[in-house]
Design an enzyme around this catalytic site. Sequence first.
Site, PDB file in Angstrom:
ATOM      1  N   PRO A   1      17.127  74.819  69.439  1.00  0.00           N
ATOM      2  CA  PRO A   1      17.492  73.958  70.567  1.00  0.00           C
ATOM      3  C   PRO A   1      16.515  72.794  70.803  1.00  0.00           C
ATOM      4  CG  PRO A   1      16.645  76.073  71.350  1.00  0.00           C
ATOM      5  CD  PRO A   1      16.744  76.177  69.862  1.00  0.00           C
TER       6      PRO A   1
ATOM      7  N   ARG B   1      30.820  55.806  65.782  1.00  0.00           N
ATOM      8  CA  ARG B   1      32.109  55.202  66.107  1.00  0.00           C
ATOM      9  C   ARG B   1      31.978  54.096  67.137  1.00  0.00           C
ATOM     10  NH1 ARG B   1      34.486  60.831  67.901  1.00  0.00           N
ATOM     11  NH2 ARG B   1      32.406  60.742  68.834  1.00  0.00           N
TER      12      ARG B   1
ATOM     13  N   GLY C   1      25.285  58.777  63.018  1.00  0.00           N
ATOM     14  CA  GLY C   1      25.021  59.233  64.386  1.00  0.00           C
ATOM     15  C   GLY C   1      23.635  58.810  64.853  1.00  0.00           C
ATOM     16  N   GLY C   2      23.167  57.668  64.362  1.00  0.00           N
ATOM     17  CA  GLY C   2      21.790  57.237  64.650  1.00  0.00           C
ATOM     18  C   GLY C   2      21.613  56.537  65.992  1.00  0.00           C
TER      19      GLY C   2
ATOM     20  N   GLY D   1      20.587  60.632  70.699  1.00  0.00           N
ATOM     21  CA  GLY D   1      20.018  61.960  70.499  1.00  0.00           C
ATOM     22  C   GLY D   1      18.977  62.039  69.393  1.00  0.00           C
TER      23      GLY D   1
ATOM     24  N   TYR E   1      22.983  78.687  62.687  1.00  0.00           N
ATOM     25  CA  TYR E   1      24.211  79.490  62.536  1.00  0.00           C
ATOM     26  C   TYR E   1      25.025  79.056  61.302  1.00  0.00           C
ATOM     27  CZ  TYR E   1      26.477  75.900  65.620  1.00  0.00           C
ATOM     28  OH  TYR E   1      26.943  74.739  66.198  1.00  0.00           O
TER      29      TYR E   1
HETATM   30  C1  HXC Z   1      39.201  72.912  73.435  1.00  0.00           C
HETATM   31  C2  HXC Z   1      39.106  70.668  72.838  1.00  0.00           C
HETATM   32  C3  HXC Z   1      37.946  70.484  73.636  1.00  0.00           C
HETATM   33  C4  HXC Z   1      37.450  71.628  74.363  1.00  0.00           C
HETATM   34  C5  HXC Z   1      38.425  68.590  72.694  1.00  0.00           C
HETATM   35  N1  HXC Z   1      39.354  69.454  72.280  1.00  0.00           N
HETATM   36  N2  HXC Z   1      37.557  69.188  73.508  1.00  0.00           N
HETATM   37  N3  HXC Z   1      39.713  71.851  72.723  1.00  0.00           N
HETATM   38  N4  HXC Z   1      38.092  72.800  74.220  1.00  0.00           N
HETATM   39  N5  HXC Z   1      36.375  71.546  75.136  1.00  0.00           N
HETATM   40  C6  HXC Z   1      40.493  69.191  71.398  1.00  0.00           C
HETATM   41  C7  HXC Z   1      41.415  68.104  71.942  1.00  0.00           C
HETATM   42  O1  HXC Z   1      42.336  68.620  72.908  1.00  0.00           O
HETATM   43  C8  HXC Z   1      42.100  67.655  70.668  1.00  0.00           C
HETATM   44  O2  HXC Z   1      43.071  68.567  70.244  1.00  0.00           O
HETATM   45  C9  HXC Z   1      40.991  67.740  69.631  1.00  0.00           C
HETATM   46  O3  HXC Z   1      40.022  68.673  70.159  1.00  0.00           O
HETATM   47  C10 HXC Z   1      40.291  66.400  69.404  1.00  0.00           C
HETATM   48  O4  HXC Z   1      39.822  65.928  70.655  1.00  0.00           O
HETATM   49  P1  HXC Z   1      39.599  64.375  70.944  1.00  0.00           P
HETATM   50  O5  HXC Z   1      38.967  64.253  72.288  1.00  0.00           O
HETATM   51  O6  HXC Z   1      40.866  63.627  70.691  1.00  0.00           O
HETATM   52  O7  HXC Z   1      38.599  64.006  69.723  1.00  0.00           O
HETATM   53  P2  HXC Z   1      37.535  62.873  69.563  1.00  0.00           P
HETATM   54  O8  HXC Z   1      37.768  61.759  70.547  1.00  0.00           O
HETATM   55  O9  HXC Z   1      37.482  62.572  68.115  1.00  0.00           O
HETATM   56  O10 HXC Z   1      36.151  63.571  70.027  1.00  0.00           O
HETATM   57  C11 HXC Z   1      35.537  64.546  69.209  1.00  0.00           C
HETATM   58  C12 HXC Z   1      34.851  65.629  70.030  1.00  0.00           C
HETATM   59  C13 HXC Z   1      33.887  65.023  71.089  1.00  0.00           C
HETATM   60  C14 HXC Z   1      34.101  66.530  69.047  1.00  0.00           C
HETATM   61  C15 HXC Z   1      35.906  66.462  70.754  1.00  0.00           C
HETATM   62  O11 HXC Z   1      33.217  66.049  71.812  1.00  0.00           O
HETATM   63  C16 HXC Z   1      32.861  64.105  70.469  1.00  0.00           C
HETATM   64  O12 HXC Z   1      33.108  62.908  70.361  1.00  0.00           O
HETATM   65  N6  HXC Z   1      31.709  64.630  70.043  1.00  0.00           N
HETATM   66  C17 HXC Z   1      30.640  63.852  69.350  1.00  0.00           C
HETATM   67  C18 HXC Z   1      29.250  64.234  69.735  1.00  0.00           C
HETATM   68  C19 HXC Z   1      28.946  65.710  69.811  1.00  0.00           C
HETATM   69  O13 HXC Z   1      29.844  66.562  69.798  1.00  0.00           O
HETATM   70  N7  HXC Z   1      27.656  66.000  69.865  1.00  0.00           N
HETATM   71  C20 HXC Z   1      27.160  67.358  69.969  1.00  0.00           C
HETATM   72  C21 HXC Z   1      26.645  67.824  68.661  1.00  0.00           C
HETATM   73  S1  HXC Z   1      25.739  69.228  69.050  1.00  0.00           S
HETATM   74  P3  HXC Z   1      44.676  68.346  70.524  1.00  0.00           P
HETATM   75  O14 HXC Z   1      45.346  69.476  69.835  1.00  0.00           O
HETATM   76  O15 HXC Z   1      44.817  68.378  72.026  1.00  0.00           O
HETATM   77  O16 HXC Z   1      45.028  67.001  69.934  1.00  0.00           O
HETATM   78  C22 HXC Z   1      25.593  70.270  67.795  1.00  0.00           C
HETATM   79  C23 HXC Z   1      24.516  71.316  68.066  1.00  0.00           C
HETATM   80  C24 HXC Z   1      24.591  72.513  67.242  1.00  0.00           C
HETATM   81  O17 HXC Z   1      26.257  70.164  66.821  1.00  0.00           O
HETATM   82  C25 HXC Z   1      23.627  73.642  67.592  1.00  0.00           C
HETATM   83  C26 HXC Z   1      22.945  73.677  68.911  1.00  0.00           C
HETATM   84  C27 HXC Z   1      21.905  74.770  69.070  1.00  0.00           C
HETATM   85  P1  NAP Z   2      24.521  63.665  69.644  1.00  0.00           P
HETATM   86  O1  NAP Z   2      23.580  62.724  70.310  1.00  0.00           O
HETATM   87  O2  NAP Z   2      25.832  63.911  70.296  1.00  0.00           O
HETATM   88  O3  NAP Z   2      24.711  63.178  68.150  1.00  0.00           O
HETATM   89  C1  NAP Z   2      25.895  63.176  67.453  1.00  0.00           C
HETATM   90  C2  NAP Z   2      26.129  61.789  66.897  1.00  0.00           C
HETATM   91  O4  NAP Z   2      27.211  61.823  65.986  1.00  0.00           O
HETATM   92  C3  NAP Z   2      26.465  60.751  67.958  1.00  0.00           C
HETATM   93  O5  NAP Z   2      25.626  59.633  67.818  1.00  0.00           O
HETATM   94  C4  NAP Z   2      27.897  60.372  67.668  1.00  0.00           C
HETATM   95  O6  NAP Z   2      28.149  58.999  67.955  1.00  0.00           O
HETATM   96  C5  NAP Z   2      27.989  60.660  66.178  1.00  0.00           C
HETATM   97  N1  NAP Z   2      29.354  60.907  65.744  1.00  0.00           N
HETATM   98  C6  NAP Z   2      30.222  61.824  66.220  1.00  0.00           C
HETATM   99  N2  NAP Z   2      31.394  61.744  65.575  1.00  0.00           N
HETATM  100  C7  NAP Z   2      31.245  60.761  64.645  1.00  0.00           C
HETATM  101  C8  NAP Z   2      32.102  60.217  63.662  1.00  0.00           C
HETATM  102  N3  NAP Z   2      33.347  60.658  63.498  1.00  0.00           N
HETATM  103  N4  NAP Z   2      31.622  59.215  62.875  1.00  0.00           N
HETATM  104  C9  NAP Z   2      30.355  58.768  63.023  1.00  0.00           C
HETATM  105  N5  NAP Z   2      29.513  59.236  63.939  1.00  0.00           N
HETATM  106  C10 NAP Z   2      29.949  60.228  64.743  1.00  0.00           C
HETATM  107  O7  NAP Z   2      23.851  65.113  69.465  1.00  0.00           O
HETATM  108  P2  NAP Z   2      22.466  65.600  68.816  1.00  0.00           P
HETATM  109  O8  NAP Z   2      22.061  66.803  69.560  1.00  0.00           O
HETATM  110  O9  NAP Z   2      21.529  64.458  68.686  1.00  0.00           O
HETATM  111  O10 NAP Z   2      22.937  66.071  67.360  1.00  0.00           O
HETATM  112  C11 NAP Z   2      22.434  65.481  66.164  1.00  0.00           C
HETATM  113  C12 NAP Z   2      22.523  66.468  65.023  1.00  0.00           C
HETATM  114  O11 NAP Z   2      21.650  67.574  65.264  1.00  0.00           O
HETATM  115  C13 NAP Z   2      23.904  67.063  64.795  1.00  0.00           C
HETATM  116  O12 NAP Z   2      24.121  67.226  63.409  1.00  0.00           O
HETATM  117  C14 NAP Z   2      23.810  68.409  65.444  1.00  0.00           C
HETATM  118  O13 NAP Z   2      24.729  69.334  64.919  1.00  0.00           O
HETATM  119  C15 NAP Z   2      22.375  68.774  65.082  1.00  0.00           C
HETATM  120  N6  NAP Z   2      21.775  69.831  65.886  1.00  0.00           N
HETATM  121  C16 NAP Z   2      21.406  69.559  67.169  1.00  0.00           C
HETATM  122  C17 NAP Z   2      20.783  70.564  67.893  1.00  0.00           C
HETATM  123  C18 NAP Z   2      20.313  70.321  69.304  1.00  0.00           C
HETATM  124  O14 NAP Z   2      19.774  71.258  69.908  1.00  0.00           O
HETATM  125  N7  NAP Z   2      20.440  69.129  69.852  1.00  0.00           N
HETATM  126  C19 NAP Z   2      20.571  71.813  67.313  1.00  0.00           C
HETATM  127  C20 NAP Z   2      20.981  72.044  66.009  1.00  0.00           C
HETATM  128  C21 NAP Z   2      21.572  71.024  65.295  1.00  0.00           C
HETATM  129  P3  NAP Z   2      29.549  58.429  68.486  1.00  0.00           P
HETATM  130  O15 NAP Z   2      30.063  59.384  69.500  1.00  0.00           O
HETATM  131  O16 NAP Z   2      29.173  57.087  69.025  1.00  0.00           O
HETATM  132  O17 NAP Z   2      30.428  58.309  67.284  1.00  0.00           O
END
Ligand code: HXC
Ligand code: NAP
Length: 293
Positions: free
Chosen positions: A199, A47, A22-23, A26, A156
């Site tokens: 955050p 990805r 995920g480099g 963010g 969490y």
């Molecule tokens: C309910 C949902 C949903 C939503 C997706 N789904 N979004 N369900 N509410 N908002 C469901 C879909 O309907 C599907 O289920 C399944 O989840 C997979 O969704 P896809 O879109 O097909 O998956 P994919 O393309 O692999 O995308 C994965 C993803 C997406 C997680 C849904 O958001 C993503 O690519 N995220 C990567 C980056 C990311 O999330 N970064 C944030 C990290 S922040 P069905 O049953 O319909 O097939 C973090 C911070 C922590 O971790 C702490 C902060 C303080």
């Molecule tokens: P982000 O930019 O959305 O980072 C997530 C990264 O993961 C993206 O680059 C995404 O790239 C990659 N990724 C998602 N699915 C993947 C897969 N299947 N294979 C390979 N790569 C994948 O969000 P961020 O806030 O920088 O989060 C970075 C880390 O910090 C995460 O572990 C998150 O839980 C943690 N964190 C963040 C916060 C915050 O406040 N931001 C707080 C606590 C913890 P692609 O979509 O291109 O694959």
Amino acid sequence: MDFKKKMLRDDALEGKTIIVTGGGSGLGMSMTRYFLELGANVVITSRNLEKLKASAKTLEEETGGKCLPVQCDVRHYDEVEHMIEQAHTAFGEVDVLLNNAAGNFISPTERLSANAFDTIIDIVLKGSKNCTLALGKYWIDKKQTNKTVLSIVTTYAWTGSGYVVPSATAKAGVLAMTRSLAVEWAKYGIRFNAIAPGPFPTKGAWDRLLPGDLKEKFDLAKKVPLKRVGDHQELANLAAYLVSDFAHYLNGEVITIDGGEWLKGAGQFNLLEMVTPEMWDQLEEMIRSQKKK
Ligand code: HXC
Ligand code: NAP
């Protein structure tokens, strides 16, 4: 006070090769930038190859370092093995794995399909396991030592949290893996640590955790005793230290960097910060008067 200042000496990561999952965006991209500035070669994976290529180009231009973009969905073990092969071909030995890739969104758990829950578990827990196992086996097999794995979890991971249950479940698993392997694989010269950030604004997290006007309604800085969100360089400073040789005696630890956020929620009486000095005068009088009765 300048918490955006860079902390380590310029050659702190000289000669190291680091894989950052995920480099390309963010926090992963911010940590990569600092690793490159400190002399490391970095492989960034996710990805989306186009996004990775653009990020690698920007990072190389900014830092003068070497950054290799490699497409890899961490959910698939064969892709992870292939990504590691490409890292070896480009840079030789790999020294550090940063498990940073994640997926997350807010939702009441009863609204989630089984696949939605699996999707988050697969990216966060299975993805971190895939990268750790593939690289760990390689290091052990080749008798390569002084290696380290750093995983980004959340606070969490130990408190749990409603509305992000798959993420909380998966991050707890990553933390358990970190602590377990810190002991089991220390004999192979591999260290394991984790960072639990509070955050830190990123597009990826904010768009999914605070969609629409939630950003204005739910100001995360207000939940933090220090009344601010984190700066990316603060996290990069900590990560660079933990993967450097300066942290060689640090193993099995999770370091929270959240301005005191999670403890504020945990302390039963912390809400009393809302009480004004005048109210405290009244309250003190009421409490003291109990003694006289
Ligand atoms: C309910 C949902 C949903 C939503 C997706 N789904 N979004 N369900 N509410 N908002 C469901 C879909 O309907 C599907 O289920 C399944 O989840 C997979 O969704 P896809 O879109 O097909 O998956 P994919 O393309 O692999 O995308 C994965 C993803 C997406 C997680 C849904 O958001 C993503 O690519 N995220 C990567 C980056 C990311 O999330 N970064 C944030 C990290 S922040 P069905 O049953 O319909 O097939 C973090 C911070 C922590 O971790 C702490 C902060 C303080
Ligand atoms: P982000 O930019 O959305 O980072 C997530 C990264 O993961 C993206 O680059 C995404 O790239 C990659 N990724 C998602 N699915 C993947 C897969 N299947 N294979 C390979 N790569 C994948 O969000 P961020 O806030 O920088 O989060 C970075 C880390 O910090 C995460 O572990 C998150 O839980 C943690 N964190 C963040 C916060 C915050 O406040 N931001 C707080 C606590 C913890 P692609 O979509 O291109 O694959």
